[in-house]
Design a protein around this motif. Structure first.
Motif, short mmCIF file in Angstrom:
data_model
loop_
_atom_site.label_atom_id
_atom_site.label_comp_id
_atom_site.label_asym_id
_atom_site.label_seq_id
_atom_site.Cartn_x
_atom_site.Cartn_y
_atom_site.Cartn_z
N GLY A 284 0.82 -1.21 0.00
CA GLY A 284 0.00 0.00 0.00
C GLY A 284 0.85 1.26 0.00
N TRP A 285 2.02 1.19 0.63
CA TRP A 285 2.94 2.34 0.72
C TRP A 285 3.75 2.52 -0.56
CZ3 TRP A 285 8.53 2.11 2.01
CH2 TRP A 285 9.07 3.37 2.28
N LYS A 286 4.31 1.44 -1.09
CA LYS A 286 5.21 1.51 -2.25
C LYS A 286 4.55 1.13 -3.57
CE LYS A 286 9.46 2.75 -1.32
NZ LYS A 286 9.99 3.96 -1.93
N GLY A 287 3.42 0.45 -3.50
CA GLY A 287 2.77 0.00 -4.73
C GLY A 287 3.28 -1.33 -5.24
N ILE A 288 4.27 -1.91 -4.55
CA ILE A 288 4.79 -3.24 -4.89
C ILE A 288 5.08 -3.97 -3.58
CG2 ILE A 288 5.75 -2.66 -7.16
CD1 ILE A 288 8.48 -2.35 -5.89
N SER A 289 5.15 -5.29 -3.67
CA SER A 289 5.41 -6.09 -2.47
C SER A 289 6.86 -5.92 -2.01
CB SER A 289 5.14 -7.56 -2.77
OG SER A 289 6.16 -8.07 -3.62
N PRO A 290 7.15 -6.28 -0.76
CA PRO A 290 8.53 -6.19 -0.29
C PRO A 290 9.51 -7.01 -1.14
CG PRO A 290 7.06 -6.53 1.56
CD PRO A 290 6.24 -6.68 0.31
N SER A 291 9.12 -8.19 -1.54
CA SER A 291 10.02 -9.01 -2.37
C SER A 291 10.23 -8.39 -3.75
CB SER A 291 9.52 -10.44 -2.48
OG SER A 291 8.22 -10.49 -3.00
N GLU A 292 9.18 -7.82 -4.33
CA GLU A 292 9.33 -7.12 -5.61
C GLU A 292 10.22 -5.90 -5.46
OE1 GLU A 292 5.06 -8.04 -7.78
OE2 GLU A 292 5.15 -6.50 -6.22
N TYR A 293 10.07 -5.19 -4.36
CA TYR A 293 10.90 -4.01 -4.09
C TYR A 293 12.36 -4.43 -3.98
CZ TYR A 293 12.85 0.04 -1.68
OH TYR A 293 13.64 1.11 -1.33
N ARG A 294 12.63 -5.48 -3.23
CA ARG A 294 14.00 -5.98 -3.07
C ARG A 294 14.61 -6.34 -4.43
NH1 ARG A 294 14.80 -10.64 1.15
NH2 ARG A 294 15.54 -9.01 2.55
N GLU A 295 13.86 -7.08 -5.23
CA GLU A 295 14.36 -7.48 -6.56
C GLU A 295 14.63 -6.25 -7.43
OE1 GLU A 295 11.68 -10.29 -8.38
OE2 GLU A 295 11.70 -11.54 -6.59
N LYS A 296 13.71 -5.30 -7.42
CA LYS A 296 13.85 -4.10 -8.23
C LYS A 296 15.09 -3.30 -7.82
CE LYS A 296 11.54 0.22 -9.36
NZ LYS A 296 10.46 1.12 -9.06
#
Length: 62
Positions: free
Chosen positions: A46-58
């Motif tokens: 909800g905060w970043k628009g992507i999941s924590p794992s997606e954020y880490r990968e990105k």
């Protein structure tokens, strides 16, 4: 959801996701005071628009 309340926790969790790729999402959720991995993941998305794992990968690919 009140993102201002969670913002410091999200910022800390985002930093941990990048700096400590060996930590699981559940460990990071616990370290940043979330009651469960599911609640953390939903709130983070909800905060970043992507999941924590997606954020880490990105962030690791940049």
């Amino acid at each position: 959801m009140h993102h201002r309340f969670f913002s410091p926790r999200f910022e800390k969790s985002a930093a941990l996701l990048i700096a400590h790729p060996h930590l699981s999402i559940a460990e990071i959720a616990s370290m940043t005071g979330f009651s469960s991995q599911r609640y953390f993941s939903t709130s983070f998305k909800g905060w970043k628009g992507i999941s924590p794992s997606e954020y880490r990968e990105k962030m690791q690919s940049e």
